[in-house]
Design a protein around this motif. Structure first.
Motif, short mmCIF file in Angstrom:
data_model
loop_
_atom_site.label_atom_id
_atom_site.label_comp_id
_atom_site.label_asym_id
_atom_site.label_seq_id
_atom_site.Cartn_x
_atom_site.Cartn_y
_atom_site.Cartn_z
N ARG A 118 0.83 -1.20 0.00
CA ARG A 118 0.00 0.00 0.00
C ARG A 118 0.87 1.25 0.00
O ARG A 118 1.99 1.23 0.49
CB ARG A 118 -0.91 0.01 1.23
CG ARG A 118 -1.81 -1.21 1.34
CD ARG A 118 -2.66 -1.16 2.61
NE ARG A 118 -3.47 -2.36 2.76
CZ ARG A 118 -4.26 -2.61 3.80
NH1 ARG A 118 -4.32 -1.71 4.79
NH2 ARG A 118 -4.95 -3.72 3.87
N ILE A 119 0.31 2.33 -0.54
CA ILE A 119 1.02 3.60 -0.53
C ILE A 119 0.94 4.22 0.87
O ILE A 119 -0.15 4.35 1.42
CB ILE A 119 0.44 4.56 -1.59
CG1 ILE A 119 0.65 3.98 -2.99
CG2 ILE A 119 1.08 5.93 -1.48
CD1 ILE A 119 2.09 3.78 -3.38
N TRP A 120 2.09 4.61 1.39
CA TRP A 120 2.14 5.24 2.71
C TRP A 120 1.70 6.69 2.58
O TRP A 120 2.19 7.43 1.73
CB TRP A 120 3.56 5.17 3.27
CG TRP A 120 3.70 5.86 4.59
CD1 TRP A 120 4.05 7.16 4.82
CD2 TRP A 120 3.47 5.28 5.87
NE1 TRP A 120 4.06 7.42 6.16
CE2 TRP A 120 3.71 6.28 6.83
CE3 TRP A 120 3.09 4.00 6.31
CZ2 TRP A 120 3.57 6.06 8.20
CZ3 TRP A 120 2.96 3.77 7.66
CH2 TRP A 120 3.21 4.79 8.59
N HIS A 121 0.77 7.10 3.43
CA HIS A 121 0.30 8.48 3.44
C HIS A 121 0.34 9.01 4.86
O HIS A 121 -0.23 8.40 5.77
CB HIS A 121 -1.12 8.57 2.88
CG HIS A 121 -1.70 9.96 2.90
ND1 HIS A 121 -1.27 10.94 2.04
CD2 HIS A 121 -2.66 10.53 3.69
CE1 HIS A 121 -1.94 12.06 2.28
NE2 HIS A 121 -2.78 11.84 3.28
N ASP A 122 1.04 10.12 5.06
CA ASP A 122 1.10 10.72 6.39
C ASP A 122 -0.25 11.30 6.77
O ASP A 122 -0.86 12.04 6.00
CB ASP A 122 2.16 11.83 6.41
CG ASP A 122 3.56 11.28 6.29
OD1 ASP A 122 3.82 10.21 6.87
OD2 ASP A 122 4.39 11.90 5.59
N ASP A 123 -0.72 10.96 7.95
CA ASP A 123 -2.02 11.44 8.42
C ASP A 123 -2.06 12.97 8.45
O ASP A 123 -1.12 13.62 8.91
CB ASP A 123 -2.32 10.91 9.82
CG ASP A 123 -2.52 9.40 9.83
OD1 ASP A 123 -2.82 8.85 8.76
OD2 ASP A 123 -2.34 8.78 10.89
N GLY A 124 -3.16 13.52 7.94
CA GLY A 124 -3.36 14.96 8.01
C GLY A 124 -2.85 15.73 6.80
O GLY A 124 -3.22 16.89 6.61
N SER A 125 -2.01 15.13 5.98
CA SER A 125 -1.50 15.84 4.81
C SER A 125 -2.42 15.63 3.62
O SER A 125 -3.15 14.65 3.54
CB SER A 125 -0.08 15.35 4.47
OG SER A 125 -0.10 13.96 4.17
N ARG A 126 -2.38 16.57 2.69
CA ARG A 126 -3.22 16.48 1.50
C ARG A 126 -2.69 15.40 0.57
O ARG A 126 -1.48 15.19 0.45
CB ARG A 126 -3.24 17.82 0.76
CG ARG A 126 -3.95 18.94 1.50
CD ARG A 126 -3.96 20.21 0.67
NE ARG A 126 -4.63 20.01 -0.60
CZ ARG A 126 -4.68 20.92 -1.57
NH1 ARG A 126 -4.06 22.07 -1.43
NH2 ARG A 126 -5.33 20.66 -2.69
N VAL A 127 -3.61 14.75 -0.12
CA VAL A 127 -3.22 13.73 -1.10
C VAL A 127 -2.72 14.44 -2.36
O VAL A 127 -3.44 15.24 -2.96
CB VAL A 127 -4.41 12.82 -1.44
CG1 VAL A 127 -4.03 11.84 -2.54
CG2 VAL A 127 -4.87 12.07 -0.20
N THR A 128 -1.48 14.17 -2.73
CA THR A 128 -0.93 14.77 -3.95
C THR A 128 -1.43 14.01 -5.17
O THR A 128 -1.98 12.91 -5.07
CB THR A 128 0.60 14.73 -3.93
OG1 THR A 128 1.03 13.36 -4.04
CG2 THR A 128 1.16 15.35 -2.66
#
Length: 301
Positions: A118-128
């Motif tokens: 899965r793609i790691w996404h930092d919580d709270g940041s906007r999806v690029t």
């Protein structure tokens, strides 16, 4: 229970390796049941200090370029009856190794395990836009395993005895995970997708990084295609199919449950069109060239 050896090839990804090793330290599994082997493949600054901060991890060196030779060196030094492969820029879910060991006894002998990336996404940041695209189209291990008969080496578990029958990974001039998977299938082995075996991969940060990744894969595919007579016609047809393919994949973006919101889906489509156009152009431009594969010499890819 079998001792498990985690094999990690590394090249110029110090911060990512730190995160990877920290995720392995946090596994929901007795540390006595697994060892961690990092194989540095010529980094500008060897990661000796990083590895030393993580008990149970040790560092090896492999001068031959490529993740395949690096993994082979790790396997030669490994003590485990089970081999688990992860990339230095990935993070393992806390249940990754436990899920692998639980899944191994159930399939028959000759079964190789691959998991979910899965793609790691930092919580709270906007999806690029790049994240939105990669969430849908990158690291589709279920598809690789169930339709194409191989698993990427970023999340692969195999019994050591089975690996010995299949043979080592190839060098940098081919896609070593695809090549090894094809050899495994020809030898009668089967791949099984285990969704509980979860690994996270960071998204590329820019469109350029994504293009560089595809350029390497295109060169691998071209090297393979040139082995057969009349490859030029098939290669041109393949490039044109790639160029036209976004029209078939729009629905994948809109129907995916891994992406949410209209804005994120539109971003994913824009990157999809840009990447497929780049791939087709690159495929055609390389037809008269022969290039050497370089693995992660640019630390951003």
């Amino acid at each position: 229970m079998s001792l498990l050896s985690v094999i990690i090839p590394h090249l110029n990804q110090a911060a990512e390796l730190e995160a990877c090793l920290s995720s392995l330290d946090a596994q929901h599994l007795d540390h006595a049941l697994y060892e961690i082997i990092v194989i540095d493949n010529g980094s500008t600054v060897p990661p000796s200090a990083i590895v030393a901060r993580h008990p149970g991890a040790r560092l090896l060196y492999e001068s031959r370029p490529g993740p395949g030779p690096a993994r082979n060196a790790g396997i030669q030094d490994a003590k485990g009856e089970v081999l688990a492969f992860i990339d230095a820029d990935c993070r393992a879910h806390a249940d990754w190794l436990r899920s692998a060991l639980q899944a191994l006894p159930s399939p028959p002998n000759g079964t190789i395990l691959g998991g979910d990336v899965r793609i790691w996404h930092d919580d709270g940041s906007r999806v690029t836009a790049i994240e939105a695209y990669e969430v849908v189209f990158a690291y589709r291990f279920k598809l690789y395993i169930e339709q194409h008969g191989f698993s990427g080496t970023g999340n692969l578990v195999v019994r050591r005895s089975d690996f010995a029958k299949i043979g080592p990974f190839a060098d940098i001039n081919v896609a070593e995970d695809v090549d090894w998977g094809q050899r495994a299938c020809r030898a009668g082995f089967k791949f099984r997708y285990v969704p509980e075996m979860i690994v996270f991969h960071p998204p590329r940060r820019t469109l350029h990084e994504l293009c560089v990744k595809w350029d390497r894969q295109i060169q691998h595919a071209l090297n393979k295609a040139r082995e057969k007579p009349g490859w030029q016609i098939r290669w041109i047809a393949r490039a044109l199919a790639v160029l036209a393919s976004p029209t078939l994949d729009f629905m994948k973006v809109f129907s995916s449950n891994r992406i949410h919101g209209a804005t994120a889906r539109i971003k994913a489509i824009l990157v999809l069109v840009a990447i497929r156009t780049h791939r087709a152009r690159k495929m055609l431009s390389l037809m008269g060239e022969s290039q050497t594969i370089v693995w992660n010499r640019d630390t951003s890819v």
